[in-house]
Design a protein around this motif. Sequence first.
Motif, PDB file in Angstrom:
ATOM      1  N   LEU A   1       1.222  -1.234  -0.427  1.00 29.31           N
ATOM      2  CA  LEU A   1      -0.175   0.131  -0.152  1.00 29.31           C
ATOM      3  C   LEU A   1       1.008   1.218   0.225  1.00 29.31           C
ATOM      4  O   LEU A   1       0.502   2.438  -0.650  1.00 29.31           O
ATOM      5  CB  LEU A   1      -1.656   0.084   1.364  1.00 29.31           C
ATOM      6  CG  LEU A   1      -2.777  -0.872   1.454  1.00 29.31           C
ATOM      7  CD1 LEU A   1      -2.799  -0.865   2.341  1.00 29.31           C
ATOM      8  CD2 LEU A   1      -3.247  -0.757  -0.036  1.00 29.31           C
ATOM      9  N   ASP A   2       1.788   1.549   1.029  1.00 34.08           N
ATOM     10  CA  ASP A   2       2.352   2.280   0.963  1.00 34.08           C
ATOM     11  C   ASP A   2       4.112   2.506   0.149  1.00 34.08           C
ATOM     12  O   ASP A   2       4.827   3.927  -0.581  1.00 34.08           O
ATOM     13  CB  ASP A   2       3.347   2.723   2.917  1.00 34.08           C
ATOM     14  CG  ASP A   2       1.947   2.820   3.028  1.00 34.08           C
ATOM     15  OD1 ASP A   2       0.901   4.166   3.154  1.00 34.08           O
ATOM     16  OD2 ASP A   2       2.276   2.052   4.404  1.00 34.08           O
TER      17      ASP A   2
ATOM     18  N   THR B   1      -0.952   4.194  -7.857  1.00 33.25           N
ATOM     19  CA  THR B   1      -0.168   5.195  -6.766  1.00 33.25           C
ATOM     20  C   THR B   1      -0.374   6.832  -7.186  1.00 33.25           C
ATOM     21  O   THR B   1      -0.132   6.396  -8.253  1.00 33.25           O
ATOM     22  CB  THR B   1       0.793   5.116  -5.526  1.00 33.25           C
ATOM     23  OG1 THR B   1       2.394   4.786  -6.824  1.00 33.25           O
ATOM     24  CG2 THR B   1       0.769   3.673  -5.618  1.00 33.25           C
TER      25      THR B   1
ATOM     26  N   SER C   1      -3.354  12.030   2.075  1.00 23.48           N
ATOM     27  CA  SER C   1      -3.054  10.512   2.277  1.00 23.48           C
ATOM     28  C   SER C   1      -3.299   9.590   3.372  1.00 23.48           C
ATOM     29  O   SER C   1      -3.040   8.064   3.960  1.00 23.48           O
ATOM     30  CB  SER C   1      -1.405  10.306   1.797  1.00 23.48           C
ATOM     31  OG  SER C   1      -0.938  11.032   3.678  1.00 23.48           O
TER      32      SER C   1
ATOM     33  N   ARG D   1      -8.438   2.296   7.420  1.00 22.12           N
ATOM     34  CA  ARG D   1      -7.329   2.580   6.306  1.00 22.12           C
ATOM     35  C   ARG D   1      -8.511   3.004   5.427  1.00 22.12           C
ATOM     36  O   ARG D   1      -8.752   2.101   5.309  1.00 22.12           O
ATOM     37  CB  ARG D   1      -5.681   2.016   6.242  1.00 22.12           C
ATOM     38  CG  ARG D   1      -4.818   2.776   5.844  1.00 22.12           C
ATOM     39  CD  ARG D   1      -3.931   2.663   5.518  1.00 22.12           C
ATOM     40  NE  ARG D   1      -3.247   3.384   4.799  1.00 22.12           N
ATOM     41  CZ  ARG D   1      -1.877   3.206   4.507  1.00 22.12           C
ATOM     42  NH1 ARG D   1      -1.314   2.162   4.848  1.00 22.12           N
ATOM     43  NH2 ARG D   1      -0.962   3.573   3.200  1.00 22.12           N
TER      44      ARG D   1
ATOM     45  N   ALA E   1      -7.489   4.537   1.465  1.00 21.12           N
ATOM     46  CA  ALA E   1      -6.745   4.373   0.227  1.00 21.12           C
ATOM     47  C   ALA E   1      -6.787   5.335  -0.672  1.00 21.12           C
ATOM     48  O   ALA E   1      -8.031   5.172  -1.747  1.00 21.12           O
ATOM     49  CB  ALA E   1      -5.288   3.330  -0.256  1.00 21.12           C
TER      50      ALA E   1
END
Length: 176
Positions: free
Chosen positions: A57-58, A89, A99, A109, A111
Amino acid sequence: MLLASALLAGATGCDDLSRFSTKPGQAYCGAVTLGSAFRTGLSPRVQMRLEIDASALDGPDSPGTLTTYEAATQDQPERRLLDGAELRTIAPIAHDALSRLQFGEGRERNALFAVNPADPAGEGLLAIVSFQSDEAIEVRLLRPGAPVVEGAAPGIERRQIFGIFRLTKRKEGCGF
């Protein structure tokens, strides 16, 4: 002992989303919300499949793919707005408050990703992926669409889209 438990709980806290990752053959599956207030430009028959690697994810690489499916009817063939579309992304968002978008209870979370439609002539879409505390994933799919010109609506590849999909993990995939 109590201190060790507290440290362990902190280390595996809310940011550990690994349980959401799908294994080969698994997917998150679900249908668009039927209420017309929560759906524009999508048929009430549209289903979605999400395959995801939450550990990515990051990172700079895509953490997964989205596919939509609308079964054929007598009047139209089956349709796929998204067909294995990579969750892309959007690099500048990593440095912006977006973010860590927070809205509503029960979301661990959220995204934001860009996705390309199956039709190369179609406008891109934004996917907001929400990891829910009840182990489901909610995806909001949206596109502002082309302006409506008097007497002519934009083509299907440029129409406004908004839909909410509630997805649950299935060990055997979604069937499409």
